[in-house]
Write a protein that holds these residues in place. Structure first.
Motif, PDB file in Angstrom:
ATOM      1  N   TRP A  60     -30.950   7.701 -31.761  1.00  0.00           N
ATOM      2  CA  TRP A  60     -31.413   6.673 -32.694  1.00  0.00           C
ATOM      3  C   TRP A  60     -30.281   6.053 -33.506  1.00  0.00           C
ATOM      4  O   TRP A  60     -30.417   4.970 -34.043  1.00  0.00           O
ATOM      5  N   SER A  63     -24.998   2.982 -31.884  1.00  0.00           N
ATOM      6  CA  SER A  63     -25.067   1.516 -31.861  1.00  0.00           C
ATOM      7  C   SER A  63     -24.116   0.921 -30.827  1.00  0.00           C
ATOM      8  O   SER A  63     -24.194  -0.253 -30.502  1.00  0.00           O
ATOM      9  N   ARG A  84     -31.287   1.344 -30.270  1.00  0.00           N
ATOM     10  CA  ARG A  84     -30.715   0.468 -31.312  1.00  0.00           C
ATOM     11  C   ARG A  84     -29.267   0.107 -31.034  1.00  0.00           C
ATOM     12  O   ARG A  84     -28.377   0.462 -31.782  1.00  0.00           O
ATOM     13  N   LYS A  86     -26.044  -2.304 -30.602  1.00  0.00           N
ATOM     14  CA  LYS A  86     -25.524  -3.610 -31.050  1.00  0.00           C
ATOM     15  C   LYS A  86     -24.310  -4.046 -30.246  1.00  0.00           C
ATOM     16  O   LYS A  86     -23.927  -5.214 -30.269  1.00  0.00           O
ATOM     17  N   TYR A 121     -32.745  -5.179 -26.914  1.00  0.00           N
ATOM     18  CA  TYR A 121     -31.709  -5.245 -27.939  1.00  0.00           C
ATOM     19  C   TYR A 121     -31.565  -6.674 -28.456  1.00  0.00           C
ATOM     20  O   TYR A 121     -30.499  -7.287 -28.300  1.00  0.00           O
TER      21      TYR A 121
END
Lengths: 588, 207
Positions: A60, A63, A84, A86, A121
């Motif tokens: 979780w 990134s 999650r 990025k 995403y």
């Protein structure tokens, strides 16, 4: 994951049947907060293996996604595990594709990844792709699906044109980085640069140095003028010296500059102007480009070289004298890429002028030996090793080498982490003694205990590989060509190097026995490449049968007999066999 | 000479313990190149024509077994190379540097360009030159090595500049040769043109 825990037991349930995980001392939120500070991939991997709640907290909080082989995992699996993300780094084709050893349309198309990312995403900000095929359709999807998208790197990619780049320029409002490195496309066309909106000013990195196109200079100048945070600007050779001067006037804050063409007739006034424009760049750390620079105009650079740490001269063939004069102004150089036209004499100058040098790459001006030039020899390498004791990365193309020289070189510089020596004639012995080059590489692996990457060349027997297996305990990447005497050589490496991740072999007498001896090892590696060796289809099929978690792919050359496995690519995968393999790739 | 030959052979004689393997065929390139490499230092001119083992051409299904290498008039060498695919390991897009000029688009080996797979996109030797069309502000670049005739080149250029509706005949192609002079294209053989053209200009006929 801890094999003793059942998949479904929640971490703080009070089950009385079967083993349960002890109550976690931290609530999940605390664990997640702590883990969010961990950036390193390796650490995160270790964290995820501790226990189930750590695995969950890790997934979780991750990134940044790094996928070293796009076929080792599927978009679906990734999307399921990491909610999650990025930032994504994706690498595709095996490295030998850089040297035309893979047919076009082999694969590594990014599109299916982007389709999944667009779904899961939406807040993706960064995409770094290496050796992948990226079509205009993919770039358009990218441009339209991620409103917060900031940074795109296309390194050694192919498949796109002006249209794809136009989409990026037009739609990515928050773009800070557009970095197209070494990406080869037929004819991109330069219209994309004019598609950045008039009020767009967020660019920090712009690199289009490898693109074959002419951009509108006016639009480029306006763009550079607007982007006050621009720190990296690498233009292509369509930009002239005088145009470059105008760009520098707008952006003296640049830290990395790739110039355009350095060939232009300058008036004395223009010369002074450009000299002063360079002198005003006080933050320059990285310099590249310099196409067609001559001794006449190189001096305009001198004023900008004091803080240079990386000088990339691999696009301009300098002679030793002008090279030596330039180096005098670069005392802080840490990294240098240069072409072998500077010869041993130039490298001697390097040894005297740049004591802080850590990385040297010498590229051949005449790799196919059409002009019979000397290039560099063992003497140049020796000279650098005497003057630059901090050397840790070398890539050296030469036509002759001796064992004695290499022994001395690594004695001078024992800290090598990357030692890539390419004696360009396959199977060439020590030119003084006519012996194999075994002792050279023995010295390298014995002396350089931190060695992570090694490329060997010259006439080599199995002895080299015995040494590598015995001493190269930190070796991660090994490249071998035209070397070895028998299966035993490859077996030594497979049995000996505990950290081996990538093994690439071409034109060596290693066969099925060698291939099969590494079967368990390949599951701990990223990949194995073997081409033009003695491996057969039978051997590959056996490997595939025994190791279901490996993908064993063969590309056969037409005209060769059916039993030969001409090009073999083996890699671990949790995604199973490729679903997008073209007909010439046989998955066994 | 004998000694050197022997060296080349013995380096591979210990290879492979499987007698069923036909090393010779697949070692063919190795032998040739090892032989060549050893001869390199000798000044005597080579007269042996060497053959490329040209790998399949997947994209259009043709099979090229072995081809002779074209001996280029522009070259001052005596040796006809045997070029190994992907060796030395330099990235295919890196330009090569000619004897006299700082940067020349590499001399073009017609076969090599199509041989051994085209994973890199540009092939081993690409020859990009700048081309401007009269009336169009922004120039382009075209790879001469991917063409075989003036016709295909002009057609490609017309398409590049977006004038697809026009006929090839309505345009004339001029080029700047190595001496810096602008010359009308079409008078010299294609190969000669390819090696002397430094930049191109496309103009509508009748101007």
């Amino acid at each position: 994951m801890d094999p003793d825990q059942s998949e479904d037991s929640p971490s703080n349930s009070a089950n009385s049947h079967g083993p349960t995980q002890p109550q976690s001392p931290f609530p999940d939120e605390v664990l997640e907060k702590v883990l969010s500070f961990i950036d390193s991939r390796k650490d995160r991997s270790s964290v995820s293996l501790v226990r189930k709640d750590w695995y969950n907290a890790e997934r979780w909080t991750r990134s940044k996604l790094f996928i070293g082989n796009c076929y080792s995992v599927s978009p679906e699996i990734v999307a399921r595990r990491f909610p999650r993300i990025k930032s994504v780094t994706l690498k595709g084709k095996p490295r030998f594709s850089d040297f035309n050893m893979l047919p076009r349309d082999w694969g590594a198309n990014v599109h299916s990844w982007l389709v999944m990312f667009a779904k899961v995403y939406p807040f993706l900000e960064e995409l770094r792709l290496k050796r992948m095929t990226v079509t205009d359709e993919s770039l358009e999807l990218l441009a339209k699906s991620f409103p917060r998208f900031k940074a795109l790197t296309l390194s050694s990619c192919d498949g796109f044109s002006d249209n794809g780049l136009k989409a990026i320029a037009s739609h990515c409002r928050n773009l800070t980085e557009l970095d197209i490195q070494d990406s080869v496309t037929d004819d991109v066309g330069g219209g994309w640069l004019s598609c950045f909106p008039e009020n767009f000013a967020s660019l920090e990195v712009l690199n289009f140095s490898s693109l074959n196109c002419e951009v509108s200079f006016d639009d480029l100048e306006r763009l550079v003028g607007r982007c006050k945070s621009l720190r990296v600007l690498k233009v292509n050779d369509s930009i002239t010296l005088d145009q470059l001067r105008r760009l520098l006037v707008h952006a003296p804050q640049l830290m990395e500059l790739g110039t355009g063409s350095f060939m232009q007739e300058l008036t004395p006034r223009q010369y002074e102007d450009i000299e002063s424009a360079f002198s005003n760049c006080r933050n320059l750390q990285v310099l590249s480009g310099l196409w067609e620079a001559t001794s006449l105009y190189l001096p305009v650079l001198y004023g900008a070289c004091a803080s240079l740490t990386f000088l990339n001269l691999s696009d301009v063939a300098l002679q030793s004298s002008e090279f030596a004069k330039l180096l005098v102004h670069c005392p802080n150089l840490r990294r240098l890429w240069v072409i072998d036209t500077v010869e041993d004499k130039g490298l001697e100058a390097l040894g005297s002028s740049c004591p802080l040098l850590e990385e040297l790459r010498v590229f051949p001006s005449d790799p196919y030996d059409r002009h019979h030039r000397d290039g560099v020899t063992e003497l140049g390498f020796l000279a650098v090793s005497r003057g630059c004791r901090k050397l840790r990365y070398v890539l050296y193309f030469c036509r002759r080498m001796t064992n004695a020289a290499v022994v001395t070189i690594v004695q001078n510089c024992p800290d090598f982490t990357h030692f890539r020596l390419c004696i360009m004639t396959p199977g060439q012995p020590d030119y003084l003694t006519n012996e194999p080059m075994d002792e050279a590489f023995a010295a390298v692996v014995k002396t350089c205990t931190k060695l992570k990457r090694l490329s060997v060349s010259g006439l080599l027997t199995d002895l080299t590989f015995e040494y590598i297996g015995k001493y190269a305990k930190n070796l991660e990447t090994l490249s071998v060509a035209f070397a070895g005497s028998s299966d035993w050589g490859m077996q030594c490496v497979l049995e000996g190097c505990p950290k081996l991740r990538k093994l690439e072999i071409r034109d060596c007498p290693f066969g099925n026995a060698a291939l099969l001896s590494g079967r368990e090892k390949y599951e701990m590696m990223r990949s194995l490449w073997m081409s033009s060796c003695n491996v057969t289809m039978k051997g590959c099929r056996l490997l595939a049968r025994e190791m279901p978690r490996l993908n064993v792919e063969v590309i056969k050359d037409e005209g060769n007999d059916d039993g030969q496995a001409d090009r073999v690519y083996v890699y671990r995968s949790v995604a199973g066999p490729r679903r997008d393999a073209p007909p010439f790739v046989l998955t066994l | 000479m004998e000694l050197q030959l022997e060296l080349a052979l013995s380096s591979s004689s210990g290879r492979g313990s499987d007698p069923n393997q036909d090393c010779n065929r697949r070692r063919k390139r190795c032998f040739d190149t090892a032989f060549l490499g050893v001869m390199e230092s000798v000044d005597s001119p080579q007269t042996l024509p060497l053959l490329i083992w040209d790998e399949k051409q997947r994209s259009n299904g043709e099979l090229h077994e072995q081809k002779r290498i074209h001996d280029l008039a522009a070259s001052d060498r005596n040796v006809e190379d045997d070029v190994l695919v992907g060796w030395p390991p330099v990235k295919s897009w890196r330009k090569q540097f000619g004897h006299h000029s700082r940067r020349v688009c590499a001399t073009n080996y017609v076969n090599v360009e199509h041989g051994g797979g085209d994973g890199g996109g540009r092939g081993l030797n690409s020859m990009y030159v700048k081309v401007k069309m009269e009336g169009v502000g922004i120039g382009r670049k075209v790879d001469l090595s991917s063409h075989r005739s003036y016709q295909t080149l002009i057609a490609k250029l017309i398409a590049m500049f977006g004038k697809c509706e026009d006929n090839v005949e309505t345009y004339k192609l001029t080029y700047q040769d190595k001496d810096g002079d602008w010359v009308l294209a079409g008078d010299v053989p294609w190969e000669t043109f390819v090696h002397s053209a430094q930049r191109l200009k496309l103009q509508k006929n009748g101007y």
